[in-house]
Scaffold this active site. Structure first.
Site, PDB file in Angstrom:
ATOM      1  CB  CYS A  89     -28.887   9.152 -26.898  1.00  7.59           C
ATOM      2  SG  CYS A  89     -29.791   7.590 -26.846  1.00  7.59           S
ATOM      3  NE  ARG A 133     -22.605   7.914 -21.843  1.00 10.39           N
ATOM      4  CZ  ARG A 133     -23.546   8.705 -21.336  1.00 10.39           C
ATOM      5  NH1 ARG A 133     -24.745   8.227 -21.042  1.00 10.39           N
ATOM      6  NH2 ARG A 133     -23.287   9.981 -21.097  1.00 10.39           N
ATOM      7  CE  LYS A 161     -45.307 -11.336 -41.021  1.00 14.29           C
ATOM      8  NZ  LYS A 161     -44.096 -12.112 -41.154  1.00 14.29           N
TER       9      LYS A 161
END
Length: 173
Positions: A89, A133, A161
């Site tokens: 995106c 971007r 973890k």
């Protein structure tokens, strides 16, 4: 990740290791369309990739909201339709937030090689999100190129973890 197959042996930092063929899903919104197309071109002939499913918008003018794409692609990873996914995106952040809502999926935004490496080696992230971007196409490919070589080591100190995260998902999922 049964869909993965050992493709070849590669030498990295003097060590030999098997390279896996990944079944990938790639998604984007309108901001990530051009970068998605660039990366699909690179992935098409990559021997580490057995298949790529394009789940991104069909054009740069399509206004499908990034969460719709991110959630759909992440669901595919969670259900085993893809081993890993790339989501693109404007910044990568919105896609990561969306994908991380799907139980069993670990997504990260990374714009440098070290973060890409740690996302897999320390966190077993299956989804890499990129910001069109934020990174140039050449850097994006360098990040994806490195990401394709990485595999999480289930015997590493990080495994315990990651298991805490998995357990949380299973309790809440």
């Amino acid at each position: 990740m049964d869909a993965r197959r050992l493709a070849r042996t590669r030498i990295d930092c003097g060590r030999e290791f098997d390279v896996t063929e990944w079944k990938l899903s790639v998604g984007c919104d309108e901001a990530g369309y051009a970068l998605k197309e660039y990366l699909l071109g690179k992935l098409a002939d990559d021997p580490r990739v057995s298949s790529v499913e394009d789940k991104g918008v069909p054009s740069a003018s399509d206004s499908t909201a990034y969460p719709e794409v991110g959630l759909e692609v992440a669901e595919g990873v969670a259900h085993g339709d893809a081993d890993r996914a790339l989501l693109i995106c404007g910044t990568g952040i919105g896609m990561a937030i969306s994908a991380n809502k799907v139980p069993g999926v670990r997504a990260t935004t990374a714009h440098d090689v070290y973060s890409v490496e740690r996302s897999v080696l320390s966190n077993n992230c299956q989804v890499l999100t990129l910001g069109a971007r934020v990174v140039a196409p050449e850097l994006a490919w360098a990040l994806v190129d490195r990401w394709l070589d990485l595999q999480f080591d289930e015997s590493s100190p990080s495994a315990a973890k990651v298991q805490i995260i998995n357990d949380y998902d299973e309790e809440r999922g």
